[in-house]
Design a protein around this motif. Structure first.
Motif, PDB file in Angstrom:
ATOM      1  N   ALA A   7       0.833  -1.198   0.000  1.00 58.36           N
ATOM      2  CA  ALA A   7       0.000   0.000   0.000  1.00 58.36           C
ATOM      3  C   ALA A   7       0.873   1.255   0.000  1.00 58.36           C
ATOM      4  CB  ALA A   7      -0.931   0.000   1.208  1.00 58.36           C
ATOM      5  N   ILE A   8       1.955   1.232   0.752  1.00 52.39           N
ATOM      6  CA  ILE A   8       2.874   2.374   0.795  1.00 52.39           C
ATOM      7  C   ILE A   8       3.509   2.570  -0.580  1.00 52.39           C
ATOM      8  CG2 ILE A   8       5.012   3.290   1.790  1.00 52.39           C
ATOM      9  CD1 ILE A   8       4.244   1.630   4.350  1.00 52.39           C
ATOM     10  N   ARG A   9       3.994   1.495  -1.157  1.00 51.42           N
ATOM     11  CA  ARG A   9       4.647   1.564  -2.473  1.00 51.42           C
ATOM     12  C   ARG A   9       3.655   2.058  -3.542  1.00 51.42           C
ATOM     13  NH1 ARG A   9       6.777  -3.044  -2.498  1.00 51.42           N
ATOM     14  NH2 ARG A   9       8.883  -2.410  -2.037  1.00 51.42           N
ATOM     15  N   TYR A  10       2.430   1.515  -3.515  1.00 49.61           N
ATOM     16  CA  TYR A  10       1.420   1.906  -4.498  1.00 49.61           C
ATOM     17  C   TYR A  10       1.143   3.403  -4.420  1.00 49.61           C
ATOM     18  CZ  TYR A  10      -3.031   2.269  -6.922  1.00 49.61           C
ATOM     19  OH  TYR A  10      -4.038   2.642  -7.776  1.00 49.61           O
ATOM     20  N   ARG A  11       0.948   3.919  -3.218  1.00 52.91           N
ATOM     21  CA  ARG A  11       0.648   5.341  -3.045  1.00 52.91           C
ATOM     22  C   ARG A  11       1.832   6.207  -3.460  1.00 52.91           C
ATOM     23  NH1 ARG A  11      -2.934   9.222  -3.549  1.00 52.91           N
ATOM     24  NH2 ARG A  11      -2.571  10.914  -2.082  1.00 52.91           N
ATOM     25  N   ARG A  12       3.031   5.799  -3.087  1.00 54.19           N
ATOM     26  CA  ARG A  12       4.229   6.567  -3.447  1.00 54.19           C
ATOM     27  C   ARG A  12       4.375   6.633  -4.960  1.00 54.19           C
ATOM     28  NH1 ARG A  12       9.498   5.475  -4.775  1.00 54.19           N
ATOM     29  NH2 ARG A  12       9.275   3.241  -4.428  1.00 54.19           N
ATOM     30  N   GLU A  13       4.168   5.504  -5.635  1.00 50.25           N
ATOM     31  CA  GLU A  13       4.292   5.476  -7.087  1.00 50.25           C
ATOM     32  C   GLU A  13       3.165   6.264  -7.760  1.00 50.25           C
ATOM     33  OE1 GLU A  13       4.644   1.300  -7.974  1.00 50.25           O
ATOM     34  OE2 GLU A  13       6.749   1.265  -7.330  1.00 50.25           O
ATOM     35  N   LEU A  22      10.138  10.950  -0.419  1.00 52.73           N
ATOM     36  CA  LEU A  22       9.314  10.465   0.683  1.00 52.73           C
ATOM     37  C   LEU A  22      10.083  10.542   1.993  1.00 52.73           C
ATOM     38  CD1 LEU A  22       6.698   9.275   1.708  1.00 52.73           C
ATOM     39  CD2 LEU A  22       7.556   7.006   1.057  1.00 52.73           C
ATOM     40  N   SER A  23      11.354  10.226   1.945  1.00 52.50           N
ATOM     41  CA  SER A  23      12.195  10.318   3.130  1.00 52.50           C
ATOM     42  C   SER A  23      12.253  11.761   3.637  1.00 52.50           C
ATOM     43  CB  SER A  23      13.608   9.816   2.809  1.00 52.50           C
ATOM     44  OG  SER A  23      14.477  10.036   3.876  1.00 52.50           O
ATOM     45  N   ALA A  24      12.446  12.688   2.724  1.00 52.05           N
ATOM     46  CA  ALA A  24      12.522  14.106   3.108  1.00 52.05           C
ATOM     47  C   ALA A  24      11.197  14.600   3.681  1.00 52.05           C
ATOM     48  CB  ALA A  24      12.924  14.950   1.902  1.00 52.05           C
ATOM     49  N   ARG A  25      10.090  14.193   3.094  1.00 54.26           N
ATOM     50  CA  ARG A  25       8.774  14.653   3.553  1.00 54.26           C
ATOM     51  C   ARG A  25       8.366  14.035   4.886  1.00 54.26           C
ATOM     52  NH1 ARG A  25       4.500  15.537  -1.264  1.00 54.26           N
ATOM     53  NH2 ARG A  25       5.855  16.690  -2.667  1.00 54.26           N
ATOM     54  N   SER A  26       8.785  12.792   5.105  1.00 55.68           N
ATOM     55  CA  SER A  26       8.361  12.095   6.318  1.00 55.68           C
ATOM     56  C   SER A  26       9.361  12.219   7.459  1.00 55.68           C
ATOM     57  CB  SER A  26       8.128  10.604   6.011  1.00 55.68           C
ATOM     58  OG  SER A  26       9.346   9.967   5.670  1.00 55.68           O
ATOM     59  N   GLY A  27      10.602  12.521   7.132  1.00 58.78           N
ATOM     60  CA  GLY A  27      11.636  12.585   8.151  1.00 58.78           C
ATOM     61  C   GLY A  27      12.144  11.208   8.561  1.00 58.78           C
ATOM     62  N   ILE A  28      11.833  10.197   7.764  1.00 55.74           N
ATOM     63  CA  ILE A  28      12.284   8.826   8.030  1.00 55.74           C
ATOM     64  C   ILE A  28      13.422   8.528   7.064  1.00 55.74           C
ATOM     65  CG2 ILE A  28      11.615   6.390   8.110  1.00 55.74           C
ATOM     66  CD1 ILE A  28       8.674   7.417   8.434  1.00 55.74           C
ATOM     67  N   HIS A  29      14.526   8.032   7.593  1.00 57.85           N
ATOM     68  CA  HIS A  29      15.711   7.798   6.777  1.00 57.85           C
ATOM     69  C   HIS A  29      15.397   6.902   5.584  1.00 57.85           C
ATOM     70  CE1 HIS A  29      19.837   6.754   5.708  1.00 57.85           C
ATOM     71  NE2 HIS A  29      20.162   7.871   6.360  1.00 57.85           N
ATOM     72  N   ILE A  48       4.461   5.828  11.442  1.00 54.10           N
ATOM     73  CA  ILE A  48       3.358   5.503  10.533  1.00 54.10           C
ATOM     74  C   ILE A  48       2.516   6.757  10.298  1.00 54.10           C
ATOM     75  CG2 ILE A  48       1.170   4.248  10.353  1.00 54.10           C
ATOM     76  CD1 ILE A  48       2.683   1.811  11.514  1.00 54.10           C
ATOM     77  N   TYR A  49       2.255   7.519  11.355  1.00 52.91           N
ATOM     78  CA  TYR A  49       1.505   8.765  11.203  1.00 52.91           C
ATOM     79  C   TYR A  49       2.267   9.756  10.336  1.00 52.91           C
ATOM     80  CZ  TYR A  49      -2.216   7.544  14.444  1.00 52.91           C
ATOM     81  OH  TYR A  49      -3.299   6.955  15.035  1.00 52.91           O
ATOM     82  N   ARG A  50       3.566   9.853  10.520  1.00 54.71           N
ATOM     83  CA  ARG A  50       4.384  10.770   9.715  1.00 54.71           C
ATOM     84  C   ARG A  50       4.391  10.351   8.252  1.00 54.71           C
ATOM     85  NH1 ARG A  50       9.849  10.845  13.003  1.00 54.71           N
ATOM     86  NH2 ARG A  50      10.569  12.038  11.231  1.00 54.71           N
ATOM     87  N   LEU A  51       4.504   9.046   8.018  1.00 51.39           N
ATOM     88  CA  LEU A  51       4.523   8.527   6.654  1.00 51.39           C
ATOM     89  C   LEU A  51       3.167   8.741   5.983  1.00 51.39           C
ATOM     90  CD1 LEU A  51       6.197   7.074   4.530  1.00 51.39           C
ATOM     91  CD2 LEU A  51       5.474   4.907   5.541  1.00 51.39           C
ATOM     92  N   ALA A  52       2.089   8.464   6.706  1.00 47.45           N
ATOM     93  CA  ALA A  52       0.745   8.669   6.159  1.00 47.45           C
ATOM     94  C   ALA A  52       0.549  10.137   5.779  1.00 47.45           C
ATOM     95  CB  ALA A  52      -0.309   8.228   7.169  1.00 47.45           C
ATOM     96  N   ALA A  54       2.848  12.307   4.956  1.00 45.64           N
ATOM     97  CA  ALA A  54       3.680  12.596   3.776  1.00 45.64           C
ATOM     98  C   ALA A  54       3.038  12.071   2.499  1.00 45.64           C
ATOM     99  CB  ALA A  54       5.070  11.989   3.956  1.00 45.64           C
ATOM    100  N   LEU A  55       2.272  10.983   2.607  1.00 40.74           N
ATOM    101  CA  LEU A  55       1.615  10.384   1.445  1.00 40.74           C
ATOM    102  C   LEU A  55       0.201  10.920   1.229  1.00 40.74           C
ATOM    103  CD1 LEU A  55       2.741   6.677   1.949  1.00 40.74           C
ATOM    104  CD2 LEU A  55       3.496   8.224   0.119  1.00 40.74           C
ATOM    105  N   GLY A  56      -0.295  11.726   2.163  1.00 40.39           N
ATOM    106  CA  GLY A  56      -1.633  12.288   2.034  1.00 40.39           C
ATOM    107  C   GLY A  56      -2.751  11.278   2.241  1.00 40.39           C
ATOM    108  N   VAL A  57      -2.512  10.303   3.112  1.00 41.42           N
ATOM    109  CA  VAL A  57      -3.508   9.274   3.409  1.00 41.42           C
ATOM    110  C   VAL A  57      -3.654   9.133   4.922  1.00 41.42           C
ATOM    111  CG1 VAL A  57      -3.066   7.989   1.280  1.00 41.42           C
ATOM    112  CG2 VAL A  57      -1.776   7.412   3.337  1.00 41.42           C
TER     113      VAL A  57
END
Length: 68
Positions: A7-13, A22-29, A48-52, A54-57
């Motif tokens: 799901a993460i890969r699909y949204r990122r693509e 994605l790393s820059a937007r989420s702050g995750i290495h 997970i909240y930070r990544l979501a 960054a992905l707008g989900v």
């Protein structure tokens, strides 16, 4: 919460977002995100909240948790 790598890969693509972006937007290495996407690492709930964000989900969209 457990991250759902597909799901993460699909949204990122879908957003045409690179792993570096994605790393820059989420702050995750970047290397940690790569391990998450390959199913070799997990994420804390906070990340997970930070990544979501960054992905707008919602977090439920990128985890194995049931949606309310």
């Amino acid at each position: 919460m457990r991250p759902h790598s597909s799901a993460i890969r699909y949204r990122r693509e879908a957003l045409k977002m690179s792993l570096v972006e994605l790393s820059a937007r989420s702050g995750i290495h970047e290397s940690h995100l790569s391990r998450v996407l390959n199913g070799k690492a997990g994420l804390s709930d906070a990340n997970i909240y930070r990544l979501a964000d960054a992905l707008g989900v919602t977090p439920a969209d990128i985890t194995h948790e049931e949606k309310p």
